[in-house]
Structures are given as structure tokens and as C-alpha cells.
Write a protein that holds these residues in place. Structure first.
Motif, mmCIF file in Angstrom:
data_model
loop_
_atom_site.group_PDB
_atom_site.id
_atom_site.type_symbol
_atom_site.label_atom_id
_atom_site.label_comp_id
_atom_site.label_asym_id
_atom_site.label_seq_id
_atom_site.Cartn_x
_atom_site.Cartn_y
_atom_site.Cartn_z
ATOM 1 N N ARG A 171 -44.911 -57.141 -67.971
ATOM 2 C CA ARG A 171 -45.431 -55.816 -67.639
ATOM 3 C C ARG A 171 -44.989 -55.380 -66.240
ATOM 4 N N ILE A 172 -45.069 -56.299 -65.279
ATOM 5 C CA ILE A 172 -44.664 -55.986 -63.905
ATOM 6 C C ILE A 172 -43.166 -55.682 -63.851
ATOM 7 N N THR A 173 -42.364 -56.472 -64.559
ATOM 8 C CA THR A 173 -40.919 -56.236 -64.604
ATOM 9 C C THR A 173 -40.618 -54.855 -65.176
ATOM 10 N N ARG A 174 -41.325 -54.473 -66.245
ATOM 11 C CA ARG A 174 -41.151 -53.153 -66.858
ATOM 12 C C ARG A 174 -41.523 -52.042 -65.885
ATOM 13 N N LEU A 175 -42.653 -52.206 -65.188
ATOM 14 C CA LEU A 175 -43.081 -51.199 -64.215
ATOM 15 C C LEU A 175 -42.070 -51.044 -63.086
ATOM 16 N N LEU A 176 -41.542 -52.155 -62.598
ATOM 17 C CA LEU A 176 -40.554 -52.099 -61.524
ATOM 18 C C LEU A 176 -39.259 -51.435 -62.001
ATOM 19 N N GLU A 177 -38.833 -51.748 -63.214
ATOM 20 C CA GLU A 177 -37.616 -51.131 -63.755
ATOM 21 C C GLU A 177 -37.794 -49.629 -63.935
ATOM 22 N N ASP A 178 -38.997 -49.204 -64.320
ATOM 23 C CA ASP A 178 -39.261 -47.777 -64.502
ATOM 24 C C ASP A 178 -39.208 -47.006 -63.184
ATOM 25 N N GLN A 179 -39.429 -47.679 -62.072
ATOM 26 C CA GLN A 179 -39.424 -47.017 -60.762
ATOM 27 C C GLN A 179 -38.048 -46.978 -60.114
ATOM 28 N N LYS A 180 -37.064 -47.639 -60.717
ATOM 29 C CA LYS A 180 -35.730 -47.681 -60.116
ATOM 30 C C LYS A 180 -34.990 -46.376 -60.352
ATOM 31 N N GLU A 181 -34.271 -45.948 -59.330
ATOM 32 C CA GLU A 181 -33.412 -44.773 -59.391
ATOM 33 C C GLU A 181 -32.018 -45.205 -58.957
ATOM 34 N N CYS A 182 -31.039 -44.390 -59.279
ATOM 35 C CA CYS A 182 -29.668 -44.697 -58.936
ATOM 36 C C CYS A 182 -29.005 -43.459 -58.348
ATOM 37 N N ALA A 183 -28.177 -43.656 -57.350
ATOM 38 C CA ALA A 183 -27.429 -42.560 -56.741
ATOM 39 C C ALA A 183 -26.027 -43.052 -56.422
ATOM 40 N N CYS A 184 -25.105 -42.114 -56.415
ATOM 41 C CA CYS A 184 -23.732 -42.438 -56.032
ATOM 42 C C CYS A 184 -23.396 -41.650 -54.777
ATOM 43 N N LEU A 208 -21.718 -36.122 -41.777
ATOM 44 C CA LEU A 208 -20.534 -35.659 -42.503
ATOM 45 C C LEU A 208 -19.705 -36.796 -43.104
ATOM 46 N N ARG A 209 -20.052 -38.030 -42.834
ATOM 47 C CA ARG A 209 -19.279 -39.167 -43.331
ATOM 48 C C ARG A 209 -19.444 -39.382 -44.829
ATOM 49 N N VAL A 210 -20.575 -38.952 -45.381
ATOM 50 C CA VAL A 210 -20.867 -39.225 -46.787
ATOM 51 C C VAL A 210 -21.341 -37.966 -47.507
ATOM 52 N N LYS A 211 -21.295 -38.061 -48.845
ATOM 53 C CA LYS A 211 -21.743 -36.962 -49.702
ATOM 54 C C LYS A 211 -22.408 -37.562 -50.929
ATOM 55 N N ILE A 212 -23.536 -37.007 -51.341
ATOM 56 C CA ILE A 212 -24.213 -37.453 -52.557
ATOM 57 C C ILE A 212 -23.501 -36.812 -53.739
ATOM 58 N N VAL A 213 -22.953 -37.634 -54.642
ATOM 59 C CA VAL A 213 -22.262 -37.076 -55.803
ATOM 60 C C VAL A 213 -23.043 -37.270 -57.099
ATOM 61 N N GLU A 214 -23.956 -38.227 -57.135
ATOM 62 C CA GLU A 214 -24.838 -38.426 -58.292
ATOM 63 C C GLU A 214 -26.229 -38.739 -57.780
ATOM 64 N N GLY A 215 -27.215 -38.196 -58.452
ATOM 65 C CA GLY A 215 -28.609 -38.379 -58.058
ATOM 66 C C GLY A 215 -29.221 -37.019 -57.777
ATOM 67 N N ILE A 229 -10.763 -42.800 -52.358
ATOM 68 C CA ILE A 229 -12.192 -42.527 -52.184
ATOM 69 C C ILE A 229 -13.021 -43.768 -52.499
ATOM 70 N N TYR A 230 -13.918 -44.099 -51.558
ATOM 71 C CA TYR A 230 -14.916 -45.145 -51.786
ATOM 72 C C TYR A 230 -16.170 -44.488 -52.347
ATOM 73 N N ARG A 231 -16.775 -45.127 -53.332
ATOM 74 C CA ARG A 231 -18.054 -44.684 -53.873
ATOM 75 C C ARG A 231 -19.032 -45.849 -53.794
ATOM 76 N N ILE A 232 -20.220 -45.544 -53.320
ATOM 77 C CA ILE A 232 -21.261 -46.562 -53.180
ATOM 78 C C ILE A 232 -22.372 -46.221 -54.167
ATOM 79 N N LYS A 233 -22.596 -47.111 -55.116
ATOM 80 C CA LYS A 233 -23.693 -46.932 -56.072
ATOM 81 C C LYS A 233 -24.912 -47.629 -55.481
ATOM 82 N N VAL A 234 -25.953 -46.857 -55.207
ATOM 83 C CA VAL A 234 -27.155 -47.383 -54.568
ATOM 84 C C VAL A 234 -28.299 -47.366 -55.583
ATOM 85 N N ILE A 235 -28.941 -48.500 -55.754
ATOM 86 C CA ILE A 235 -30.120 -48.588 -56.613
ATOM 87 C C ILE A 235 -31.322 -48.770 -55.698
#
Length: 141
Positions: A44-57, A114-121, A90-96
Motif C-alpha cells: 500500500r505504501i509503495t502504491r501511494l508513493l508511486e502515485d505521488q511521483k511526477e516526471c519532467a524533462c 536561461l541555462r535550462v528550459k522545461i520541455v515536458e511537465g 542537446i542534453y535532456r535531463i529527465k527528473v522524477i
């Protein structure tokens, strides 16, 4: 943006994840817990933690590729992976990150400027747009 330390724990009464500032914890005591419920609660705790995860590029603007180590250091407290497109340079950093940490992540992105730009999220993009609009309203052009 000041970051504080929290203990995240599961409340069996409320059946939800809770968090408490470490500086507010005065003492801890051991309480008996039925062994047959442990596996169910872990799942249950693992499921709750997974539900709270977001991802951005986050994309590194090629002009600042030489500063990649500094940029990665800003994201060092997040789970991340880096990819490089040789054709575009181009470098892309996927952040969870946890949903609760979105404002902290935004503060890191603002710090990099100005060094970075959010492309996903989409949530991060909307929040960044909102804070930029507020700054323009306050300070003009």
C-alpha cells in the motif's frame, strides 16, 4: 526557497502517508505490529508513493552545455537520468520527483535561469508561466 527535513510515515488510523518536520519530533517509541499485515502495508505504501511521483524533462540550452556538471548538481537531490542527442547537441535531463517537491524543483530551475528550459511537465510549465507573469506585472517590461 528553504528546504526543511521531514519524516514521512504511514498512519494506520487514517490510512494515508503523513509527514512531520524532524525538528518537531521529540521522542520515538516502539509499538508492536502484527507480522501478517506488514506485506500488505508495504504494498500500500509503495502504491501511494508511486502515485505521488511526477516526471519532467529539462532541456539544457546548447550554449550552456559546458556548464552541465553545475546544472546536474542543482538537480542532485532528485532521481534523474541524462540523455544527449548528438545531431542537435542537446542534453535532456529527465527528473522524477514527488508531487510535494514541485515548488522546490521550480526554485532550482529558476536558479539556473536561461541555462535550462522545461520541455515536458505541464504542471511545472504552468507554474513557471504564472510566476513569470507575476514578475512582469510587478516589475514591468
Amino acid at each position: 526557497y528553504k528546504r526543511e527535513w521531514y519524516l514521512q510515515w504511514y498512519s494506520t488510523r487514517q490510512r494515508s502517508l503523513m509527514s512531520t518536520k524532524l525538528k518537531n519530533i521529540v521522542s520515538v517509541e516502539v509499538a508492536p505490529f502484527p507480522a501478517k499485515r506488514i506485506d500488505d502495508l508495504k504494498a500500500r505504501i509503495t502504491r501511494l508513493l508511486e502515485d505521488q511521483k511526477e516526471c519532467a524533462c529539462i532541456q539544457v540550452i546548447p550554449t550552456f552545455n559546458a556548464e552541465l556538471s553545475r546544472i546536474l548538481y542543482a538537480f542532485s537531490c532528485f532521481d534523474k537520468s541524462v540523455s544527449f542527442d548528438e545531431n542537435s547537441g542537446i542534453y535532456r535531463i529527465k527528473v522524477i520527483y514527488m508531487r510535494d517537491d514541485s515548488e522546490f524543483l521550480l526554485s532550482k530551475i529558476r536558479f539556473l535561469g536561461l541555462r535550462v528550459k522545461i520541455v515536458e511537465g505541464e504542471h511545472l510549465k504552468r507554474r513557471m508561466l504564472k510566476s513569470a507573469a507575476m514578475a512582469i506585472d510587478r516589475y514591468g517590461e
